[in-house]
Write a protein that holds these residues in place. Structure first.
Motif, PDB file in Angstrom:
ATOM      1  N   SER A 105       0.801  -1.221   0.000  1.00 46.29           N
ATOM      2  CA  SER A 105       0.000   0.000   0.000  1.00 46.29           C
ATOM      3  C   SER A 105       0.833   1.271   0.000  1.00 46.29           C
ATOM      4  O   SER A 105       0.310   2.353  -0.229  1.00 46.29           O
ATOM      5  CB  SER A 105      -0.911   0.007   1.225  1.00 46.29           C
ATOM      6  N   LYS A 106       2.108   1.143   0.286  1.00 50.34           N
ATOM      7  CA  LYS A 106       2.950   2.346   0.439  1.00 50.34           C
ATOM      8  C   LYS A 106       2.383   3.257   1.520  1.00 50.34           C
ATOM      9  O   LYS A 106       2.456   4.483   1.426  1.00 50.34           O
ATOM     10  CB  LYS A 106       3.042   3.120  -0.889  1.00 50.34           C
ATOM     11  N   LEU A 107       1.807   2.623   2.504  1.00 46.44           N
ATOM     12  CA  LEU A 107       1.192   3.351   3.602  1.00 46.44           C
ATOM     13  C   LEU A 107       1.767   2.817   4.912  1.00 46.44           C
ATOM     14  O   LEU A 107       1.840   1.606   5.115  1.00 46.44           O
ATOM     15  CB  LEU A 107      -0.314   3.073   3.571  1.00 46.44           C
ATOM     16  N   GLY A 115       8.665   7.820  -0.842  1.00 45.15           N
ATOM     17  CA  GLY A 115       7.427   7.578  -1.584  1.00 45.15           C
ATOM     18  C   GLY A 115       6.311   6.950  -0.779  1.00 45.15           C
ATOM     19  O   GLY A 115       5.358   6.419  -1.341  1.00 45.15           O
ATOM     20  N   TYR A 116       6.435   6.988   0.523  1.00 47.00           N
ATOM     21  CA  TYR A 116       5.377   6.450   1.378  1.00 47.00           C
ATOM     22  C   TYR A 116       4.528   7.580   1.942  1.00 47.00           C
ATOM     23  O   TYR A 116       4.971   8.724   2.011  1.00 47.00           O
ATOM     24  CB  TYR A 116       5.983   5.670   2.538  1.00 47.00           C
ATOM     25  N   HIS A 117       3.331   7.217   2.355  1.00 46.91           N
ATOM     26  CA  HIS A 117       2.540   8.155   3.124  1.00 46.91           C
ATOM     27  C   HIS A 117       2.300   7.575   4.504  1.00 46.91           C
ATOM     28  O   HIS A 117       2.477   6.384   4.736  1.00 46.91           O
ATOM     29  CB  HIS A 117       1.207   8.452   2.431  1.00 46.91           C
TER      30      HIS A 117
END
Lengths: 341, 341
Positions: free
Chosen positions: B62-64, B100-102
């Motif tokens: 999820s890049k979260l 590039g993550y949140h």
DNA sequence: GGTTGTCAGTTAACCGGTTAACAATTTCAA
DNA sequence: TTGAAATTGTTAACCGGTTAACTGACAACC
């Protein structure tokens, strides 16, 4: 361990995935009480938790709200150290969570702007705080994304705005100093932008002076950035070069604390020699020494209102482009203003 | 306006969606330089932005990152007003964004715990900060989710930990007071938990006393919660009932500020009558009056390290369960400690 | 009795990506 | 010349939900 999907639930309950989905989303009249019970039972037994990515993909609702706050000069960090922003974020998050939303906190990177994040994550809406780049707003207008601005001077009705009566706030603070017998009153403030919040506080300051029959002296206005360091500088300046100044109105508590430090360093005491009043009523205001007299603007509460407003805009409950909502201000008298009477 | 999809790009570039996907993900050797160029061209022309939901659904990334911090007592708000947490969050966010993550910031709700959020959002990992409920960690162990703890006392090697040498910190602070000639030294602190960070600082305090041949007096330990208010209370108590105390070590800057206030209210000056040293070196430490002497623990930097560590755990670069990483401490001498020599 | 409407539920296409499996072409060794 | 391997690309199933369109059963009405 394998993820439990809606299909697992549907099999267990002996119904279709559609039925489960309808139960999940509380679709009226699409499903009988009997089925609801079976589905809920299955959900509980399997400990099913829906996947928001899949949901988002299917119906284009992410339950994700972007919250944008300023960054440090070098773009490397959010300005979350500044309690002004963190207190807002608190209020925002509380309301969003309550409504089942999550928040993605970020800044605005120069160049790519905010659209990337917004599009990548399929944000349902955004709350913008303390950003003053025209270009950013122009960009936002192009996307159809519900947006609420806090303290922004873009009052062209393109966005919802949660603000305060800044003019009144400036007036309130200045009048308080005047009522305590001060006549040499400095204004220490961030950059005065046309139609910006600070300009309005500045206007309130001038109105209070005028009303009291005091002369407005442009030399008494110290304009720069909203930081402790700048306040410190201004405080030093005032102590050394402006003996006629007996009181300072700082348009932010951070700056007020800086002013106090600058005055102290130059051997002046607060409020003995010079009185100081701040603006915001950050949580650190009551911790300073002496505790800071200031103008309260209920930051967390406003954050919460902004979130509420955004949620209403998202599900269409709200007016399209209402007038800015202004929340009330109040004076908080603590220990940094001395009466000259 | 319709969303630009990977299919639009593939058509425009005259290739398959697979090719586009490979270009997007930089798959080595799956695609020729010529194709790469065509695809990039098409992406630019169409202003294509990939949809993270779809991506997350397809490859389960999820890049979260979840970031968990404590909440107020009533569970209504995050403790983000506390600069200790907000400064950590700053550091974490900066590193994550860069990669590039949140970040999804939240608290731990009693009852449902954190698993809901984690599962719903398909989090790639989580950073946990200042949570001390055993049950929470038990729950986390059940999920296979890369996790980094900050300042947690769960040192059973189930999770990565970014900590400091709290014992040394306590020692450093206390020794500084001793070196300045103080012998009656109070400790004002939050709850002392077995194996917790505060216990370690407490141990360091005792070690410094012992080393200097000073008697440890349990009456000089004021233990309660880590808040300004409690510090204030303790400060008042010290001023009124402990004339032999000439210095206070507060295990957090917030508490130290409270102690100063309490002392001031009771007519004692800092550092004239009583010296105070804090811990953390929050940004507000340098803004207090007088500026607070304290122990710096590079909060934002540590947040950034935690994020780095988590990212490495996520892509398997890191060791499975390494020893806790301890970052260095340093004394910051400002204006709240007076030399008695 | 035939038509229409309502209710409860199912089927299957779709959202926008990823990727295993396969196919076509070229390269190269024997 | 032939076969194996490498290179480059495509096809289509799949991730886990949502929802329009459809089906059957039953009730109500003329």
């Amino acid at each position: 361990m394998k993820r439990v999907t809606i299909r697992d639930v549907s099999e267990r309950a002996g119904v279709s995935t559609a039925a489960v989905s309808y139960v999940l989303n509380g679709r009226e009249g699409k499903v009988s009480p009997d089925t609801i019970k079976k589905v809920q039972q299955a959900i509980k037994e399997l400990n099913y938790i829906p996947d928001f990515s899949a949901r988002s993909l299917a119906n284009n609702k992410s339950k994700l709200i972007g919250v944008v706050i300023p960054q440090t000069e070098d773009q490397s960090q959010l300005l979350l150290q500044n309690p002004f922003y963190s207190e807002f974020v608190c209020g925002i998050e509380a309301k969003l969570r309550q409504a089942g939303y999550h928040m993605i906190l970020s800044g605005v990177d120069k160049g790519d702007g905010y659209l990337d994040t917004s599009m990548q994550r399929n944000l349902d809406g955004a709350i913008i705080l303390g950003i003053y780049q025209e270009s950013f707003y122009e960009e936002l207008k192009k996307v159809e994304l519900p947006i609420v601005l806090i303290d922004s001077y873009i009052h062209d009705r393109s966005f919802n705005v949660i603000g305060i009566d800044d003019e009144e706030g400036g007036y309130l603070a200045t009048r308080h100093l005047i009522e305590n017998g001060h006549t040499g009153i400095a204004l220490v403030t961030g950059m005065i932008r046309k139609d910006g919040v600070i300009e309005k506080r500045f206007l309130g300051y001038k109105r209070a002076l005028k009303e009291a029959g005091l002369f407005y002296n442009a030399d008494h206005v110290f304009e720069s950035s909203v930081t402790f360091e700048y306040g410190e500088e201004a405080g030093g300046l005032i102590a050394r070069q402006f003996p006629d100044i007996t009181a300072v109105f700082a348009t932010s508590d951070m700056v007020a604390l800086g002013v106090m430090r600058g005055l102290n360093e130059a051997g002046r005491s607060v409020p003995g020699d010079v009185s100081v009043i701040g603006f915001d009523d950050l949580s650190i205001a009551r911790m300073s020494n002496p505790p800071l007299t200031t103008v309260n603007q209920r930051i967390a509460e406003r954050g919460s209102m902004a979130a509420q407003c955004l949620l209403e805009a998202i599900d269409g409950t709200a007016e399209a482009s209402p007038a800015p909502i202004l929340t009330p201000l109040s004076l908080v008298v603590r220990g940094t203003v001395r009466s000259l009477r």
